[in-house]
Design a protein around this motif. Structure first.
Motif, short mmCIF file in Angstrom:
data_model
loop_
_atom_site.label_atom_id
_atom_site.label_comp_id
_atom_site.label_asym_id
_atom_site.label_seq_id
_atom_site.Cartn_x
_atom_site.Cartn_y
_atom_site.Cartn_z
N MET A 30 37.38 33.39 -31.08
CA MET A 30 36.89 34.37 -32.05
C MET A 30 38.09 35.36 -32.19
SD MET A 30 34.08 32.82 -33.13
CE MET A 30 32.97 34.31 -33.92
N GLY A 31 38.60 35.55 -33.46
CA GLY A 31 39.41 36.47 -33.56
C GLY A 31 38.73 37.79 -33.53
N GLU A 32 39.38 38.83 -33.05
CA GLU A 32 39.20 40.38 -32.79
C GLU A 32 39.24 41.03 -34.05
OE1 GLU A 32 37.28 42.65 -30.73
OE2 GLU A 32 38.38 41.69 -29.54
N SER A 33 38.23 41.62 -34.49
CA SER A 33 38.19 42.45 -35.75
C SER A 33 39.16 43.66 -35.79
CB SER A 33 36.59 43.11 -35.82
OG SER A 33 36.67 43.76 -37.34
N ALA B 99 37.41 26.05 -26.51
CA ALA B 99 37.09 25.11 -25.90
C ALA B 99 36.58 23.80 -27.06
CB ALA B 99 36.06 25.03 -24.87
N THR B 100 36.25 24.44 -28.19
CA THR B 100 35.30 23.57 -29.10
C THR B 100 36.02 23.45 -30.56
OG1 THR B 100 33.65 25.20 -29.74
CG2 THR B 100 33.27 23.53 -27.88
N LEU B 101 36.63 24.65 -30.86
CA LEU B 101 37.37 24.70 -32.17
C LEU B 101 38.69 24.48 -32.09
CD1 LEU B 101 35.12 28.19 -33.53
CD2 LEU B 101 34.69 25.55 -33.69
N PRO B 102 39.09 24.12 -33.23
CA PRO B 102 40.61 23.75 -33.48
C PRO B 102 41.23 25.17 -33.63
CG PRO B 102 39.38 23.10 -35.44
CD PRO B 102 38.57 23.35 -34.46
N LYS B 103 42.56 25.37 -33.23
CA LYS B 103 43.28 26.53 -33.13
C LYS B 103 43.16 27.01 -34.90
CE LYS B 103 46.32 25.97 -29.52
NZ LYS B 103 47.92 25.96 -28.79
N GLN C 8 30.22 27.35 -37.78
CA GLN C 8 30.87 27.71 -36.51
C GLN C 8 30.72 28.92 -35.74
OE1 GLN C 8 34.96 26.85 -37.98
NE2 GLN C 8 34.84 24.82 -37.32
N THR C 9 30.88 30.46 -36.64
CA THR C 9 30.17 31.35 -35.91
C THR C 9 28.90 31.40 -35.26
OG1 THR C 9 31.87 32.71 -37.67
CG2 THR C 9 30.08 33.75 -36.42
N PHE C 10 27.95 30.90 -36.10
CA PHE C 10 26.62 30.73 -35.45
C PHE C 10 26.34 30.08 -34.05
CE2 PHE C 10 22.24 28.79 -35.09
CZ PHE C 10 21.44 30.17 -35.34
N ALA D 185 40.81 27.07 -36.75
CA ALA D 185 39.33 27.73 -36.91
C ALA D 185 39.15 28.78 -36.15
CB ALA D 185 38.51 26.68 -36.97
N GLN D 186 40.02 29.06 -35.02
CA GLN D 186 39.46 29.98 -34.09
C GLN D 186 39.60 31.49 -34.32
OE1 GLN D 186 41.48 29.43 -30.13
NE2 GLN D 186 40.72 27.32 -30.14
N ALA D 187 40.56 31.58 -35.42
CA ALA D 187 40.89 33.09 -36.20
C ALA D 187 39.90 33.27 -37.16
CB ALA D 187 42.32 33.17 -36.56
N LYS D 188 39.52 32.48 -38.06
CA LYS D 188 38.68 32.56 -39.18
C LYS D 188 37.63 31.27 -39.03
CE LYS D 188 41.69 35.27 -42.03
NZ LYS D 188 42.36 35.21 -43.30
#
Length: 347
Positions: A1-4, A230-234, A244-246, A236-239
């Motif tokens: 998850m990307g930092e705001s 561990a679960t999201l592709p790179k 996925q967020t939920f 999708a991790q930033a956005k």
């Protein structure tokens, strides 16, 4: 998850908006969770509520659907303020860490600040500090919420009034008829009651345990980051998408809740008032000792199912709404910046 990348105030506002929405959605689960955590065995050796569904049926039967929102106002205010302060303090502290990193590295441009991500240890420390600070301001409202969610019925109140004026001493017994509930007073009246019973310090009952629980948001964030990596592709991790967020944040919250639930249970019981007026618990150690003595270690997890269900929906929803509000802020900022630039050209 990307930092705001938004300033602390914008992050705080987004977090508070997310909290208001999620709290309204999951409040009945919060009410059920509190009552399951505070009820005890009656004379027949059985607890008042045997399951989440049983509790739901009983409340709706006695008080209608509105009974599921008893104490909602105080809890919504507490949650919104808690999330606002947490995200504000966290964003502020993250900025300070980044500025120190930039200064020590000799980098003059703050445009590269996003490259200086926090380590897991730093993230936990920042989250704990932000959590401890936010809980200091919201613990009085948390006490009010628990009181309102577990208010005694009119019958029990009359019994209490008979003994009015008599000093109530701490009691090892918890076998009151605690499965009867009714509507309670307002927020300010409840605060006054707590102050009369325990003094000003009574409004912060359970704060010591709340400080220990301040690791919860930090642990949730860290676990969410781990699940994300561990679960999201790179890509999708930033956005990540809303779904996925939920799922990522709900999973992180579930793991942290399960790990720290005995503390959550203890805090609730320290803030709760027995219908008989007895002061059942005096400290965190007292809660743990009495609970284990009566029900064994499994007693420390009474109400875990409802707390997990509540957390799965609540935290996931909060982060989805926060993400959307932040996106709206960014869009408005770009629109205002573009308009300002056009006005400068016209001049």
């Amino acid at each position: 998850m990307g930092e705001s990348q938004l300033p602390p105030l914008a992050q705080a506002t987004a977090g508070a908006c997310g909290s208001l929405v999620s709290n309204t959605v999951v409040y009945p689960l919060d009410l059920l969770s509190t009552r399951l955590q505070t009820q005890s065995k009656g004379k027949d050796g059985k607890a008042g509520y045997q399951s989440i569904y049983g509790a739901l049926q009983d409340i709706v039967k006695k008080n209608g659907v509105s009974g599921l929102y008893q104490g909602w106002g105080a809890d919504s205010l507490s949650n919104a303020l808690s999330n606002f302060l947490f995200f504000y303090f966290r964003g502020f502290l993250v900025e300070r860490v980044r500025e120190r990193r930039i200064s020590s590295s000799g980098t003059s441009s703050k445009a590269n600040s996003a490259k200086f991500a926090l380590t897991t240890a730093e993230d936990l420390i920042v989250g704990m500090l932000a959590g401890a600070l936010s809980r200091f301001f919201t613990t009085p409202l948390s006490n009010v919420t628990v009181r309102l969610q577990t208010s005694a019925t009119a019958k029990e109140k009359k019994e209490d009034e008979k003994g009015k004026g008599k000093q109530v001493e701490p009691n090892d017994s918890e076998s009151d008829d605690e499965d009867e509930y009714g509507s309670g007073p307002g927020i300010m009246e409840t605060m006054q009651q707590i102050r009369k019973e325990k003094g000003i310090a009574g409004l912060w009952s359970g704060y010591e345990t709340a400080v220990l629980l301040s690791i919860t948001p930090a642990l949730t964030f860290s676990l969410s980051h781990i699940i994300s990596r561990a679960t999201l592709p790179k890509s999708a991790q930033a956005k990540p998408s809303s779904l996925q967020t939920f799922l990522v944040n709900a999973g992180g919250n579930a793991l942290s809740t399960a790990a720290l639930f005995p503390l959550i249970l203890s805090k609730t019981r320290l803030q709760w008032k027995s219908p008989s007026g007895k002061r059942v618990y005096r400290s965190l150690a007292d809660v743990l000792r009495k609970t284990i003595r009566r029900n064994g270690v499994k007693g420390l997890y009474q109400g875990l199912e409802s707390q997990l269900l509540k957390g799965l929906v609540s935290h996931g929803t909060t982060m989805v709404v926060k993400q959307r509000v932040e996106a709206l802020f960014i869009t408005l900022f770009l629109v205002l910046t573009q308009k300002s630039g056009q006005d400068q050209l016209v001049k």
